[in-house]
Design a protein around this motif. Structure first.
Motif, PDB file in Angstrom:
ATOM      1  N   ILE A   1       1.084  -1.254  -0.146  1.00  0.00           N
ATOM      2  CA  ILE A   1       0.038   0.059  -0.042  1.00  0.00           C
ATOM      3  C   ILE A   1       1.065   1.078  -0.206  1.00  0.00           C
ATOM      4  O   ILE A   1       0.826   2.174  -0.716  1.00  0.00           O
ATOM      5  N   VAL A   2       1.830   1.489   0.950  1.00  0.00           N
ATOM      6  CA  VAL A   2       2.950   2.460   1.165  1.00  0.00           C
ATOM      7  C   VAL A   2       3.400   2.571  -0.190  1.00  0.00           C
ATOM      8  O   VAL A   2       3.684   3.883  -0.742  1.00  0.00           O
TER       9      VAL A   2
ATOM     10  N   LEU B   1      -8.913  -3.156   3.458  1.00  0.00           N
ATOM     11  CA  LEU B   1      -7.843  -2.401   4.436  1.00  0.00           C
ATOM     12  C   LEU B   1      -7.110  -1.328   3.607  1.00  0.00           C
ATOM     13  O   LEU B   1      -6.718  -0.339   4.000  1.00  0.00           O
ATOM     14  N   SER B   2      -6.667  -2.081   2.285  1.00  0.00           N
ATOM     15  CA  SER B   2      -6.006  -0.906   1.237  1.00  0.00           C
ATOM     16  C   SER B   2      -6.515   0.295   1.149  1.00  0.00           C
ATOM     17  O   SER B   2      -6.087   1.584   1.266  1.00  0.00           O
ATOM     18  N   ASP B   3      -7.886   0.432   1.157  1.00  0.00           N
ATOM     19  CA  ASP B   3      -8.935   1.747   0.731  1.00  0.00           C
ATOM     20  C   ASP B   3      -8.819   2.318   1.931  1.00  0.00           C
ATOM     21  O   ASP B   3      -8.588   3.598   2.312  1.00  0.00           O
ATOM     22  N   LEU B   4      -8.944   1.860   3.300  1.00  0.00           N
ATOM     23  CA  LEU B   4      -8.993   2.332   4.812  1.00  0.00           C
ATOM     24  C   LEU B   4      -7.530   3.143   4.993  1.00  0.00           C
ATOM     25  O   LEU B   4      -7.550   4.125   5.101  1.00  0.00           O
ATOM     26  N   VAL B   5      -6.537   2.317   4.865  1.00  0.00           N
ATOM     27  CA  VAL B   5      -5.227   3.006   4.945  1.00  0.00           C
ATOM     28  C   VAL B   5      -5.023   4.108   4.090  1.00  0.00           C
ATOM     29  O   VAL B   5      -4.510   5.238   4.431  1.00  0.00           O
ATOM     30  N   THR B   6      -5.233   3.956   2.664  1.00  0.00           N
ATOM     31  CA  THR B   6      -5.342   5.318   1.870  1.00  0.00           C
ATOM     32  C   THR B   6      -6.074   6.591   2.220  1.00  0.00           C
ATOM     33  O   THR B   6      -5.530   7.530   2.133  1.00  0.00           O
ATOM     34  N   TYR B   7      -7.360   6.124   2.799  1.00  0.00           N
ATOM     35  CA  TYR B   7      -8.461   7.220   3.194  1.00  0.00           C
ATOM     36  C   TYR B   7      -7.679   7.876   4.108  1.00  0.00           C
ATOM     37  O   TYR B   7      -7.402   9.189   4.435  1.00  0.00           O
ATOM     38  N   ILE B   8      -7.125   7.331   5.351  1.00  0.00           N
ATOM     39  CA  ILE B   8      -6.603   7.824   6.381  1.00  0.00           C
ATOM     40  C   ILE B   8      -5.213   8.711   5.944  1.00  0.00           C
ATOM     41  O   ILE B   8      -5.122   9.668   6.663  1.00  0.00           O
ATOM     42  N   LEU B   9      -4.444   7.844   5.305  1.00  0.00           N
ATOM     43  CA  LEU B   9      -3.279   8.986   4.969  1.00  0.00           C
ATOM     44  C   LEU B   9      -3.546  10.197   4.090  1.00  0.00           C
ATOM     45  O   LEU B   9      -2.922  11.128   4.180  1.00  0.00           O
TER      46      LEU B   9
END
Lengths: 577, 110
Positions: free
Chosen positions: A434-435, A495-503
């Motif tokens: 993701i990162v 999860l990938s979407d979630l981490v991206t939204y948070i970032l």
């Protein structure tokens, strides 16, 4: 309506082809959830109103037309419901012309008839729409439990208003094998009725001459309709088969649906075949009741806010690409880029939803209306943007997240729960991927150089270089994941979407130092995403937080948010077993 | 949406209040164009009271940036709410025109 004409004009009397002496006066409305179409049939011996609709004004309007007909020639009045859903009949409540058996005889399939007689708010969908249903008198129960024993035996019935009707039960034979009832009102043309459960247990279709009135079977597999109390997938598929067979070579030319425009038989057959395909995919859907409508409405509002933001960012990116291409003298390309997302149309759709939601809350309407409106908007948005083309120009994560949000809403609204696939995986490589996707440009300098000899490839890479901006490129970022073998159960895409939204939320509001820490705590893995809080207030609203919390649940975890010591932290907790 | 126009240090400041959406973006564009037509080519948009901008609003900003790129022209935004800042940043607009925390900082050097 002359022979050969397969259209009907609303609010005009027109002859029914193949039914000598019979005329029809349709009231055709735009499709909504409040009221159905109404169809008034006049024969020399009876006035037959099919579906008075859900609005008192509509029922009143039809009663005036009935009054005019009775002045010309007094005849008994029958009201037949294609099914006893509130939007097809509630308009009659309080209209004197329909208040007693002296003035109108209600004829409804037996299960619907019993539901009306006991004022059943669940079966009539009154409960879902927040309305009480007073008990009503139903004079003629169609397809009672004994109908098969009475097959092919004409049975005459007489009513308090002097009306008589002869009912003969049977099966539609080579035309689909549906349970059928032939209703004869004197010597005029007969009305054939077919029991077609599925949308509801009491659904019927009616035929007179070349006209076929099919109630709501066309919409029975739609999100927000499939799964209503009484909906039955197997029965629906059987009924669709029977209806399609009836429409093949049985002289039916014109299809009158319960909502929306009249269709020709071939067009309706195509639509019904599509309904059949959709219906077959709807195994094990949850019932659409008040609770699920409430959940869908809440999700709809969270979802729309995020969809709005994503579409604005995507449109902005394209305008930016367009601007740069214009600067480079590529005005044709600039114009093409600007047109890839119809920004105005999308803005208008989303703004209309916002206005609808505001009015909805002001009026304290029941949630299902908001959920249905969201379903309409989501369907239109999904058809509006070309995901494939956009992913080659702007950040694919924007496009896939927008697509997934729309799809999640539709899936959830359809009654599939939960929309997600949780499986076991090593979490650290997932986070690293993701990162990396958010740190590295989609096209490297090497890609750009190697495409220099190919105009088309160069342009594509150039567009992509301009249109994509790695989110973390100007941010001091660190990943702290010492234990690389940690395994969790998670839906990777969510999860990938979630981490991206948070970032995005952190970086978009000014955090320039961001860390992700992955660590085990008891039998759970905690993923902590932290960013420094800048002078500007953060934009994360409680609605955003409820969206992120819901998204984390769809990913298979739980989310906690804290802010202290100048840092904002999102802690995603995932199970290891 | 409301727009209040003031002059300060050779600059025209348009202070916008409300939502910039499909319905209101044309009014913003018209207000900006009027200033440009009157040869007021140093324009600062103060968005401190704007909490929503749609793609229609973004297009107005880009159109303005295109018009104000002659030597001596200036175009900037200031006092953005976090919501609007996030949209501009993620859309990549922060590299097209300058964005400052305050009017004073935006006008320094104009």
């Amino acid at each position: 309506m002359p022979d050969g004409n397969t259209t009907l004009t609303s609010l005009v009397w027109q002859p029914i082809p193949g039914a000598d002496g019979a005329q029809i006066y349709p009231l055709i409305r735009k499709i909504d959830t409040i009221s159905s179409n109404s169809y008034l049939i006049a024969t020399p011996d009876a006035l037959i109103l099919i579906d008075p609709g859900g609005l008192p004004g509509q029922a009143e309007q039809m009663s005036l037309v009935i009054g005019e007909c009775r002045q010309e020639q007094d005849r008994p009045v029958f009201v037949i419901l294609t099914h006893a859903h509130i939007d097809h009949f509630a308009g009659v409540l309080g209209v004197p012309a329909f208040a007693s058996a002296e003035t109108a005889i209600f004829a409804v399939q037996d299960l619907g008839g019993m539901a009306l007689e006991r004022g059943d708010a669940k079966m009539t969908q009154g409960e879902l729409l927040g309305r009480e249903i007073p008990p009503m008198t139903v004079g003629l129960h169609l397809f009672p439990p004994t109908w098969e024993a009475d097959m092919n035996i004409p049975v005459a019935a007489a009513f308090p208003n002097g009306a008589t009707v002869t009912v003969t039960y049977g099966r539609s034979g080579s035309c689909g094998g549906l349970p059928s009832a032939r209703l004869e009102f004197g010597n005029g043309p007969a009305l054939e009725i077919f029991h077609t459960p599925g949308h509801s247990p009491d659904s019927i279709c009616l035929r007179m001459g070349g006209l076929f009135l099919i109630g709501d079977i066309l919409f029975a597999a739609n999100p927000g309709i499939a799964g209503l109390y009484g909906w039955d997938q197997e029965a629906l598929i059987r009924s669709l088969g029977g209806v399609l067979a009836l429409m093949e070579g049985c002289g039916i030319t014109t299809i009158c649906p319960g909502h929306g425009r009249v269709a020709t038989a071939p067009d309706a057959a195509r639509m019904l075949s599509a309904v059949m395909t959709d219906a077959r995919a709807l195994s094990n859907i949850a019932e659409l009741n008040s609770e699920r409508a409430g959940q869908a409405a809440a999700f709809a509002e969270d979802c729309m806010e995020q969809v709005n933001e994503l579409f604005t960012i995507m449109a902005g990116r394209l305008y930016y690409v367009s601007y740069v291409m214009d600067e480079l003298g590529e005005s044709d390309m600039a114009e093409q880029m600007g047109a890839l997302i119809p920004g105005n149309a999308i803005d208008e759709l989303l703004e209309a939803f916002t206005a609808f939601a505001e009015e909805h809350h002001r009026q304290e309407h029941v949630p299902v209306y908001l959920a249905l409106k969201a379903g309409q908007v989501v369907g239109k948005l999904d058809r509006t943007f070309n995901k494939e083309e956009l992913t080659h120009i702007i950040d694919p994560t924007l496009v896939t997240r927008a697509g997934r949000l729309l799809s999640d809403y539709t899936t959830m609204f359809r009654g599939f729960n939960p929309p997600g696939e949780v499986s076991e995986c090593c979490i650290v490589p997932v986070i690293e991927a993701i990162v990396t996707g958010l740190s590295v440009s989609a096209c490297s300098d090497e890609d750009l150089l190697s495409s220099a000899d190919d105009d088309a490839a160069f342009l594509q890479i150039l567009l992509s270089r301009i249109g994509t901006r790695p989110l973390l490129e100007d941010v001091a970022f660190s990943l702290d994941a010492r234990e690389r073998s940690l395994k969790v159960f998670v839906d990777r895409e969510h999860l990938s979407d979630l981490v991206t939204y948070i970032l995005e939320d952190l970086v978009g509001t000014g955090s320039d130092q961001v860390t992700i820490q992955v660590q085990q705590e008891d039998r759970r893995v905690l993923i902590t995403v932290s960013g420094n809080v800048t002078a500007a207030a953060r934009s994360e609203t409680s609605k955003t937080r409820s969206f992120l919390t819901g998204l984390c649940q769809r990913a298979g975890g739980s989310l906690a948010c804290t802010e202290d010591g100048g840092m904002h932290r999102f802690v995603i907790s995932l199970g290891m077993e | 949406m409301e727009i209040a126009t003031t002059k300060r240090e050779n600059a025209t400041i348009l202070s916008v209040t409300g939502r910039i959406d499909t319905a209101t973006a044309p009014a913003l564009e018209q207000a900006i164009n009027q200033e440009i037509e009157h040869q007021n080519r140093k324009i600062l948009l103060n968005f401190s009271a704007v909490n929503y901008i749609s793609s229609g609003g973004l297009r107005v900003l880009l159109a303005t940036a295109k018009k104000l790129k002659n030597p001596g022209d200036r175009f900037a935004l200031c006092s953005l709410s976090p919501e609007v800042m996030k949209i501009l940043k993620l859309a990549g607009f922060t590299s097209i025109f300058s964005i400052s925390p305050t009017e004073g900082e935006a006008l320094a050097g104009w």
